[in-house]
Structures are given as C-alpha cells and as structure tokens.
Design an enzyme around this catalytic site. Structure first.
Site, PDB file in Angstrom:
ATOM      1  N   CYS A 135      42.240  47.558  38.751  1.00  0.00           N
ATOM      2  CA  CYS A 135      42.985  48.014  37.565  1.00  0.00           C
ATOM      3  C   CYS A 135      43.153  46.882  36.554  1.00  0.00           C
ATOM      4  O   CYS A 135      44.063  46.056  36.676  1.00  0.00           O
ATOM      5  CB  CYS A 135      44.348  48.552  37.982  1.00  0.00           C
ATOM      6  SG  CYS A 135      45.356  49.077  36.590  1.00  0.00           S
ATOM      7  N   CYS A 138      46.467  46.870  34.703  1.00  0.00           N
ATOM      8  CA  CYS A 138      47.616  46.327  35.451  1.00  0.00           C
ATOM      9  C   CYS A 138      47.536  44.804  35.573  1.00  0.00           C
ATOM     10  O   CYS A 138      48.550  44.120  35.481  1.00  0.00           O
ATOM     11  CB  CYS A 138      47.658  46.895  36.874  1.00  0.00           C
ATOM     12  SG  CYS A 138      47.245  48.622  37.017  1.00  0.00           S
ATOM     13  N   ASP A 139      46.346  44.270  35.828  1.00  0.00           N
ATOM     14  CA  ASP A 139      46.238  42.869  36.261  1.00  0.00           C
ATOM     15  C   ASP A 139      45.545  41.942  35.261  1.00  0.00           C
ATOM     16  O   ASP A 139      45.507  40.728  35.482  1.00  0.00           O
ATOM     17  CB  ASP A 139      45.450  42.806  37.589  1.00  0.00           C
ATOM     18  CG  ASP A 139      46.123  43.627  38.681  1.00  0.00           C
ATOM     19  OD1 ASP A 139      47.362  43.681  38.674  1.00  0.00           O
ATOM     20  OD2 ASP A 139      45.417  44.219  39.506  1.00  0.00           O
TER      21      ASP A 139
END
Ligand code: NAP
Length: 309
Positions: A135, A138-139
């Site tokens: 992701c 997200c990261d």
C-alpha cells in the site's frame, strides 16, 4: 437467542456500502459486517480519478467516507471488526457466524473484495513492514527521498508508482513482460515521469536486508541473468485473490477462485448474492462495484419479497 436480520452484507467496500444503502431504502432490515473498518480497496488509493461526478478527482479515503455517510443516512447499521468465519444454510435461512456469534438472515450479499497477492519469494514475509509494502498510499511517506521498486505492470502498480514518484527519489518499475497491462492514460503519464524507470522482462527472485530492505534481486526472464537493485522499499502489486473459503460449497468459483454469478448477481444458492471485486467479472473499479451493489440489493430484495412466509 440469535440475532436475526432480513439481509446481511459481508464487506464494507463500495459494493457492500451501496448494497446497504439500496436495501435500507427498500425497507429491508439489513446489517453490514466489516472485518476491519468500512472503505475497502479505495482506502489504499491516493486519488480516484475515474469515478464520475468528481471532475477534480477525490482521495480514496474521502470518497469512501462519503459512501459510508450516505448509507448511514438511510440507517444502515455497520458492525466493524466483524470477521465472518462461515455462512451456512439453516432451512429457509442462513446462519452467519461472525467472531463468536451466529446471526440468522433471509439473504446474504457477499461483497468482501480481494486481498493483495504476495510474490512468494525469499525475504518477503520477513521484511513486510520493514521496507515491503502492499500500500503506497499508506506507507509511501516512509520512503521520502529514497529509491524504491514497484513490482507489477497493472493499473495498481502504475497508479501507485506515479503517486510514489511525488515522494521518493526514484521509482524502478519491475515488470515480468515488456508491455504494461495498465490503462493507456496511466502508461503515458508513467513514461513521461522523470523519476520513474522501467526494468522490463525482469522478475523479482529475492529481497535481501538485515532489519530493513537493502536490495531486491531480479532475474532477466529471457537470459536468466540475475542482478541486484539497491532499494529501501519494495511495493508489491502482482494481483489480488478472493478469499471465499467461509462460503464452503454454497457458491461456484472460477479457476482463480472468484465467485460465479448470473446476470442478477445471484450465486448457485438462492438468497445468496455476490457483488464487487470478489465476483468473476471483467472490470474491477469503484464504478462497477457500485453497479454490482445496487443490482445485488435489488435482486435480494425481490427474493425476500417472493419468499416471504
Ligand atoms: P492485475 O491487473 O492483476 O495486475 C497484476 C500485475 O502483476 C500484472 O502486470 C502481472 O503481470 C503482474 N504479476 C502477476 N504475478 C506476478 C508475479 N508472480 N511476479 C511479478 N509480476 C506479477 O492487478 P491490479 O493492478 O491490482 O488490478 C486489479 C484490478 O483492479 C484490475 O481489474 C484493474 O483494472 C483494477 N484497478 C483499476 C484502477 C483504476 O481504474 N484506476 C486502479 C487499480 C486497479 P502480467 O501483466 O504479465 O500478467
């Protein structure tokens, strides 16, 4: 005594939330069960550009917050952290086992989506969360100013590689063929992006790092020659799988495990419908998931009315 509903929706992504909205508007007593938090796959997407009505684009998170808010306007109850373990037929009803409780229902819409496939190579499991991610939204920020690899040539890989290119120093796209599967508009943007390059006909064979990812070993699919790619992050987009084991033999599946439905999204079991990415279909988008959610809800509503005792 068991809880009882007319309809249970499994999964709180675009398909499930749309089904919930339609069922509640249709006067059906429905409950949505979501294994984590509502939103589904678009939560992993930085910007959704192809959902009509948002000409400027919209973040995946905001779009899904709107979906959930809209379903709640019609009173849809959403139960979070509710992992469905099994669904079985109990006479004219279904028994849905969630965590350690059983809920009875007249009908079920399965909209539990897909989960990312792993590459299945040495180093992958050990370094998840320590440089390996599924992701970018997200990261990605953890890799500001660093070099990363993106694995895959589909829409997810290229869309997320483009968003990473705004944050990191360099994005190496590693693809096992010499043409991308991604949509033309994404391809064109990627080829123009000065921070992206493409390693064609290469497959990842190992990820190496002590505490964090240090390098990716890739192999030329034509010559078999291996080389090291020094990167701090590896973002994996090699496709998705549908987890339908909890449905036992209530549904038919295609060879890849996706649920086979008829045109009205009914499965092989009367009263059991499937909607969204978990279904065998040709196009997996927010817009097609929305259509599925609506069609499955209307199908189930008619089934409930037709089989009313
Ligand atoms: P996908 O379309 O299945 O693409 C997976 C990619 O990974 C392919 O390029 C495939 O290579 C490669 N691959 C598969 N196994 C591999 C392995 N073991 N090692 C290395 N590479 C491997 O998956 P996706 O990109 O996640 O997309 C899933 C669905 O969502 C698609 O229907 C897509 O159109 C849709 N989607 C749409 C959007 C959008 O409209 N904006 C965004 C994201 C996703 P090959 O090409 O050689 O098979």
């Amino acid at each position: 005594m068991s809880e009882e509903y007319e309809a249970i929706i499994i999964g709180g992504g675009p398909a499930g939330l749309t089904a919930g909205l339609y069922l509640m508007r249709g006067g059906i007593k429905a409950l949505l069960l979501e294994k984590v938090l509502p939103g589904g796959m678009p939560l992993n997407t930085g910007r959704v550009e192809n959902y009509p009505g948002f000409p400027e684009g919209i973040s995946g998170r905001e779009l899904m917050e709107r979906f959930a808010a809209h379903a709640k306007v019609f009173g849809l109850p959403i139960r979070e952290f509710a992992q469905v373990v099994s669904v079985s037929r109990e006479g004219t009803r279904f028994a849905v086992t969630v965590n350690d409780a059983t809920i009875l229902t007249r009908g079920v819409i399965v909209a539990s989506g897909t989960e990312p496939l792993k590459m299945g190579i040495p180093g992958e499991d050990a370094l998840v969360g320590r440089g390996i991610s599924y992701c970018a939204t997200c990261d990605g920020m953890f890799f500001k100013g660093l070099d990363v690899a993106v694995i895959g040539g589909g829409d997810s890989a290229i869309e997320e590689a483009l968003s990473l290119a705004n944050i990191v120093r360099r994005v190496h796209v590693v693809h096992r063929r010499d043409t991308l599967r991604a949509q033309k508009i994404l391809k064109e943007r990627a080829f123009r992006n000065p921070r992206m390059d493409f390693l064609w006909n290469r497959r990842p064979v190992e990820i190496v790092g002590k505490d964090q990812v240090e390098r990716l070993v890739i192999e030329d699919t034509k010559t078999g020659q291996r080389e090291d790619l020094p990167v701090s992050g590896v973002f994996v987009y090699v496709g998705n799988r549908a987890d339908t084991g909890f449905l036992g033999d209530l549904v038919q599946r295609d060879p890849a495990g996706f649920i086979i439905t008829d045109e009205g999204l009914a499965t092989a079991t009367p009263g059991l419908y499937a909607a969204g990415d978990i279904r065998k279909k040709t196009l997996r988008q927010v817009s097609t998931a929305v259509g599925d959610g609506a069609a499955a809800a209307v199908g189930l509503e008619r089934y409930i009315l037709a089989t009313q005792q």
